[in-house]
Design a protein around this motif. Sequence first.
Motif, PDB file in Angstrom:
ATOM      1  N   ARG A  50       4.183  -5.484   8.481  1.00  0.00           N
ATOM      2  CA  ARG A  50       2.946  -6.169   8.092  1.00  0.00           C
ATOM      3  C   ARG A  50       3.206  -7.145   6.949  1.00  0.00           C
ATOM      4  NH1 ARG A  50      -0.400  -2.668   5.739  1.00  0.00           N
ATOM      5  NH2 ARG A  50      -1.826  -4.402   5.442  1.00  0.00           N
ATOM      6  N   TYR A  51       4.105  -6.772   6.049  1.00  0.00           N
ATOM      7  CA  TYR A  51       4.454  -7.642   4.921  1.00  0.00           C
ATOM      8  C   TYR A  51       5.095  -8.945   5.419  1.00  0.00           C
ATOM      9  CZ  TYR A  51       6.863  -9.366   0.764  1.00  0.00           C
ATOM     10  OH  TYR A  51       7.330 -10.166  -0.247  1.00  0.00           O
ATOM     11  N   LYS A  52       6.004  -8.821   6.374  1.00  0.00           N
ATOM     12  CA  LYS A  52       6.669 -10.015   6.914  1.00  0.00           C
ATOM     13  C   LYS A  52       5.656 -10.974   7.528  1.00  0.00           C
ATOM     14  CE  LYS A  52      11.042  -7.784   8.214  1.00  0.00           C
ATOM     15  NZ  LYS A  52      11.819  -7.312   9.392  1.00  0.00           N
ATOM     16  N   ILE A  53       4.707 -10.425   8.308  1.00  0.00           N
ATOM     17  CA  ILE A  53       3.684 -11.264   8.950  1.00  0.00           C
ATOM     18  C   ILE A  53       2.787 -11.906   7.895  1.00  0.00           C
ATOM     19  CG2 ILE A  53       1.663 -11.214  10.468  1.00  0.00           C
ATOM     20  CD1 ILE A  53       3.113  -8.845  11.945  1.00  0.00           C
ATOM     21  N   ALA A  54       2.407 -11.101   6.877  1.00  0.00           N
ATOM     22  CA  ALA A  54       1.507 -11.626   5.826  1.00  0.00           C
ATOM     23  C   ALA A  54       2.186 -12.727   5.020  1.00  0.00           C
ATOM     24  CB  ALA A  54       1.061 -10.497   4.906  1.00  0.00           C
ATOM     25  N   CYS A  55       3.500 -12.630   4.864  1.00  0.00           N
ATOM     26  CA  CYS A  55       4.219 -13.651   4.096  1.00  0.00           C
ATOM     27  C   CYS A  55       4.122 -15.024   4.761  1.00  0.00           C
ATOM     28  CB  CYS A  55       5.686 -13.257   3.914  1.00  0.00           C
ATOM     29  SG  CYS A  55       5.932 -12.009   2.633  1.00  0.00           S
ATOM     30  N   GLU A  56       3.962 -15.034   6.078  1.00  0.00           N
ATOM     31  CA  GLU A  56       3.804 -16.306   6.782  1.00  0.00           C
ATOM     32  C   GLU A  56       2.506 -17.004   6.379  1.00  0.00           C
ATOM     33  OE1 GLU A  56       4.124 -15.396  10.928  1.00  0.00           O
ATOM     34  OE2 GLU A  56       6.104 -14.460  10.677  1.00  0.00           O
ATOM     35  N   GLN A  57       1.496 -16.218   5.941  1.00  0.00           N
ATOM     36  CA  GLN A  57       0.243 -16.790   5.409  1.00  0.00           C
ATOM     37  C   GLN A  57       0.228 -16.766   3.882  1.00  0.00           C
ATOM     38  OE1 GLN A  57      -0.783 -14.075   8.042  1.00  0.00           O
ATOM     39  NE2 GLN A  57      -0.281 -15.741   9.446  1.00  0.00           N
ATOM     40  N   ASN A  58       1.394 -16.587   3.269  1.00  0.00           N
ATOM     41  CA  ASN A  58       1.511 -16.537   1.816  1.00  0.00           C
ATOM     42  C   ASN A  58       0.632 -15.435   1.227  1.00  0.00           C
ATOM     43  OD1 ASN A  58       2.690 -17.407  -0.584  1.00  0.00           O
ATOM     44  ND2 ASN A  58       0.997 -18.801  -1.055  1.00  0.00           N
ATOM     45  N   ASN A  59       0.584 -14.283   1.898  1.00  0.00           N
ATOM     46  CA  ASN A  59      -0.316 -13.203   1.488  1.00  0.00           C
ATOM     47  C   ASN A  59       0.410 -11.853   1.444  1.00  0.00           C
ATOM     48  OD1 ASN A  59      -2.940 -12.537   0.645  1.00  0.00           O
ATOM     49  ND2 ASN A  59      -3.541 -11.838   2.675  1.00  0.00           N
ATOM     50  N   GLY A  60       1.707 -11.889   1.160  1.00  0.00           N
ATOM     51  CA  GLY A  60       2.507 -10.665   1.173  1.00  0.00           C
ATOM     52  C   GLY A  60       2.078  -9.652   0.126  1.00  0.00           C
ATOM     53  N   PHE A  61       1.685 -10.123  -1.061  1.00  0.00           N
ATOM     54  CA  PHE A  61       1.294  -9.198  -2.124  1.00  0.00           C
ATOM     55  C   PHE A  61       0.080  -8.358  -1.720  1.00  0.00           C
ATOM     56  CE2 PHE A  61       3.937 -12.040  -4.624  1.00  0.00           C
ATOM     57  CZ  PHE A  61       4.569 -11.156  -5.503  1.00  0.00           C
ATOM     58  N   ARG A  62      -0.784  -8.913  -0.869  1.00  0.00           N
ATOM     59  CA  ARG A  62      -1.967  -8.169  -0.432  1.00  0.00           C
ATOM     60  C   ARG A  62      -1.550  -6.920   0.345  1.00  0.00           C
ATOM     61  NH1 ARG A  62      -6.248  -7.545  -2.568  1.00  0.00           N
ATOM     62  NH2 ARG A  62      -6.568  -9.783  -2.811  1.00  0.00           N
ATOM     63  N   VAL A  63      -0.469  -7.002   1.100  1.00  0.00           N
ATOM     64  CA  VAL A  63       0.008  -5.846   1.867  1.00  0.00           C
ATOM     65  C   VAL A  63       0.549  -4.766   0.931  1.00  0.00           C
ATOM     66  CG1 VAL A  63       1.702  -5.074   3.580  1.00  0.00           C
ATOM     67  CG2 VAL A  63       0.452  -7.219   3.921  1.00  0.00           C
ATOM     68  N   ILE A  64       1.207  -5.186  -0.157  1.00  0.00           N
ATOM     69  CA  ILE A  64       1.684  -4.208  -1.144  1.00  0.00           C
ATOM     70  C   ILE A  64       0.495  -3.509  -1.801  1.00  0.00           C
ATOM     71  CG2 ILE A  64       2.966  -3.918  -3.304  1.00  0.00           C
ATOM     72  CD1 ILE A  64       4.672  -6.349  -2.433  1.00  0.00           C
ATOM     73  N   ALA A  65      -0.546  -4.281  -2.122  1.00  0.00           N
ATOM     74  CA  ALA A  65      -1.760  -3.683  -2.699  1.00  0.00           C
ATOM     75  C   ALA A  65      -2.424  -2.739  -1.705  1.00  0.00           C
ATOM     76  CB  ALA A  65      -2.749  -4.776  -3.130  1.00  0.00           C
ATOM     77  N   ASP A  66      -2.461  -3.122  -0.428  1.00  0.00           N
ATOM     78  CA  ASP A  66      -3.012  -2.243   0.607  1.00  0.00           C
ATOM     79  C   ASP A  66      -2.263  -0.905   0.633  1.00  0.00           C
ATOM     80  OD1 ASP A  66      -4.781  -4.237   1.467  1.00  0.00           O
ATOM     81  OD2 ASP A  66      -3.488  -4.895   3.117  1.00  0.00           O
ATOM     82  N   TYR A  67      -0.945  -0.985   0.579  1.00  0.00           N
ATOM     83  CA  TYR A  67      -0.108   0.212   0.681  1.00  0.00           C
ATOM     84  C   TYR A  67      -0.360   1.155  -0.498  1.00  0.00           C
ATOM     85  CZ  TYR A  67       4.132   3.095   0.729  1.00  0.00           C
ATOM     86  OH  TYR A  67       5.019   4.151   0.719  1.00  0.00           O
ATOM     87  N   ILE A  68      -0.342   0.609  -1.716  1.00  0.00           N
ATOM     88  CA  ILE A  68      -0.489   1.457  -2.907  1.00  0.00           C
ATOM     89  C   ILE A  68      -1.917   1.981  -3.029  1.00  0.00           C
ATOM     90  CG2 ILE A  68      -0.372   1.475  -5.437  1.00  0.00           C
ATOM     91  CD1 ILE A  68       1.973  -0.513  -5.193  1.00  0.00           C
ATOM     92  N   SER A  69      -2.896   1.159  -2.705  1.00  0.00           N
ATOM     93  CA  SER A  69      -4.290   1.595  -2.860  1.00  0.00           C
ATOM     94  C   SER A  69      -4.640   2.703  -1.881  1.00  0.00           C
ATOM     95  CB  SER A  69      -5.249   0.416  -2.682  1.00  0.00           C
ATOM     96  OG  SER A  69      -5.319   0.009  -1.326  1.00  0.00           O
ATOM     97  N   GLY A  70      -3.909   2.790  -0.772  1.00  0.00           N
ATOM     98  CA  GLY A  70      -4.166   3.845   0.202  1.00  0.00           C
ATOM     99  C   GLY A  70      -3.599   5.200  -0.196  1.00  0.00           C
ATOM    100  N   MET A  71      -2.783   5.225  -1.238  1.00  0.00           N
ATOM    101  CA  MET A  71      -2.153   6.488  -1.647  1.00  0.00           C
ATOM    102  C   MET A  71      -3.173   7.422  -2.295  1.00  0.00           C
ATOM    103  SD  MET A  71       1.326   5.054  -3.435  1.00  0.00           S
ATOM    104  CE  MET A  71       2.481   4.026  -2.527  1.00  0.00           C
ATOM    105  N   THR A  72      -2.946   8.724  -2.148  1.00  0.00           N
ATOM    106  CA  THR A  72      -3.702   9.705  -2.923  1.00  0.00           C
ATOM    107  C   THR A  72      -3.073   9.811  -4.309  1.00  0.00           C
ATOM    108  OG1 THR A  72      -2.289  11.522  -2.214  1.00  0.00           O
ATOM    109  CG2 THR A  72      -4.231  11.033  -0.847  1.00  0.00           C
ATOM    110  N   ASP A  73      -3.787  10.458  -5.233  1.00  0.00           N
ATOM    111  CA  ASP A  73      -3.251  10.648  -6.588  1.00  0.00           C
ATOM    112  C   ASP A  73      -1.904  11.375  -6.537  1.00  0.00           C
ATOM    113  OD1 ASP A  73      -5.900   9.851  -6.940  1.00  0.00           O
ATOM    114  OD2 ASP A  73      -6.290  11.232  -8.598  1.00  0.00           O
ATOM    115  N   GLY A  74      -1.849  12.452  -5.738  1.00  0.00           N
ATOM    116  CA  GLY A  74      -0.635  13.263  -5.679  1.00  0.00           C
ATOM    117  C   GLY A  74       0.544  12.526  -5.068  1.00  0.00           C
ATOM    118  N   PHE A  75       0.286  11.778  -3.984  1.00  0.00           N
ATOM    119  CA  PHE A  75       1.367  11.030  -3.333  1.00  0.00           C
ATOM    120  C   PHE A  75       1.925   9.975  -4.281  1.00  0.00           C
ATOM    121  CE2 PHE A  75       3.109   7.577  -0.783  1.00  0.00           C
ATOM    122  CZ  PHE A  75       3.906   8.267   0.130  1.00  0.00           C
TER     123      PHE A  75
END
Length: 437
Positions: free
Chosen positions: A399-424
Amino acid sequence: MDNDQDWLARYQQQSSQREGDHRTPFQRDKARILHSAAFRRLQAKTQVLGVGMSDFYRTRLTHSLEASQIGQGIAAQLRSKFPELTFDLGLNDTLIEALCLSHDIGHPPFGHGGEVALHYKMRHHGGFEGNGQTFRIVTKLEPYTADSGMNLSRRTLLGLIKYPNYLDALNNKSLTEDDKTLSHRQIQAANWHPPKGLYQCDAPLFDWVTAPLSSADKKRFMLFNPAGTAHCKTRYKSFDCSIMELADDIAYGIHDLEDAIVMGIVTPSEFMQEVAKPITNIADTWLSRNILGLTQKLFSHKHHERKDAIGALVNSFITCIEIEDVEPAFAEPLLKYNAVFPAQYHQALSLFKKYVFNRVILKPDIQLLEYKGQQIVMELFEAFSSDPLRLLPDNTRERYKIACEQNNGFRVIADYISGMTDGFASRLYNTLFLPAG
């Protein structure tokens, strides 16, 4: 309502019909929310007190369940008081339940500490905000479909949009401190609370949701108040959204107070001075006449008395709610009408919410945990953004590779981290930064 079918439409039309499935569109929406991974993760995300501090305290999941029950109570009250209007508006209990269950699924680990951390790290990439992330999860990220998220009905999506404009437009840049020389540990949370709204990259989905509106209605729906000394704030929300928001506020102001009382964080004398006595001075209402007696029960050592007081408070707020024509200029009834508190009850609940905020959330030991979570999230973001193709999990990397084509790669990193639970998030931090013990 003339355009009922428009509001029941889904972004991705589904070709498969399941034999014998007689559910309504909103029953399907509720099922998709309830069975989603994003909803399950709420069981391990902080509400007010840290997850794991006790089995008793509320998590984001139990808060959402309570808000859902309150939302259904509000719907029943409004149907009783305004039978014709609620019929014309198509008030639907299952829809309200779905909205309340899903309203917090975009919130990151560690509560507002995680939100501040992600907004800071995304400050040059469109920002981060929990409500905007909720919209993004249901429309794009949750893998119920290949690329349309949960593919919920249009009216459900409209009900989830609490702030119908974009962070870029609502952001007051004068609030953000000079960030060029600061380390993560020097970031002051007060300077990095995000405006409340949607992400610019999700504009096509917002345009689809609002497609049934006239251009004048859509323009008005997106209006916001001038910034002044704060971020700009949008003015309007849909009828369904207004019910969900009232249910959320009641759950936060009353139920979260119960946790603080049981823990001994708050004292009867503080509550009497800051909540009960001011309420007695508000115009004559059931609440102002009974608040002193309820206060005695709230702080009683007998659990059933406290539960009775909590129930009575919740009931008093639910039963006072009315429907108001908030903006006659709207042509769309779903925007024209909102559920609202009468002024004196709005004032009273504000006292409860302010008390929980000042006496519980701002308490130093709670803030220490929030600060710790803030640091964990920023360190994780720093790590994954340093070398995404090396460190991200396989599916996120694609997903990061695809998002980078729209210059939006950082959004995928934010998606990944925001989906984590506190413990994870904590375990991942330990894996990355602490030596094996």
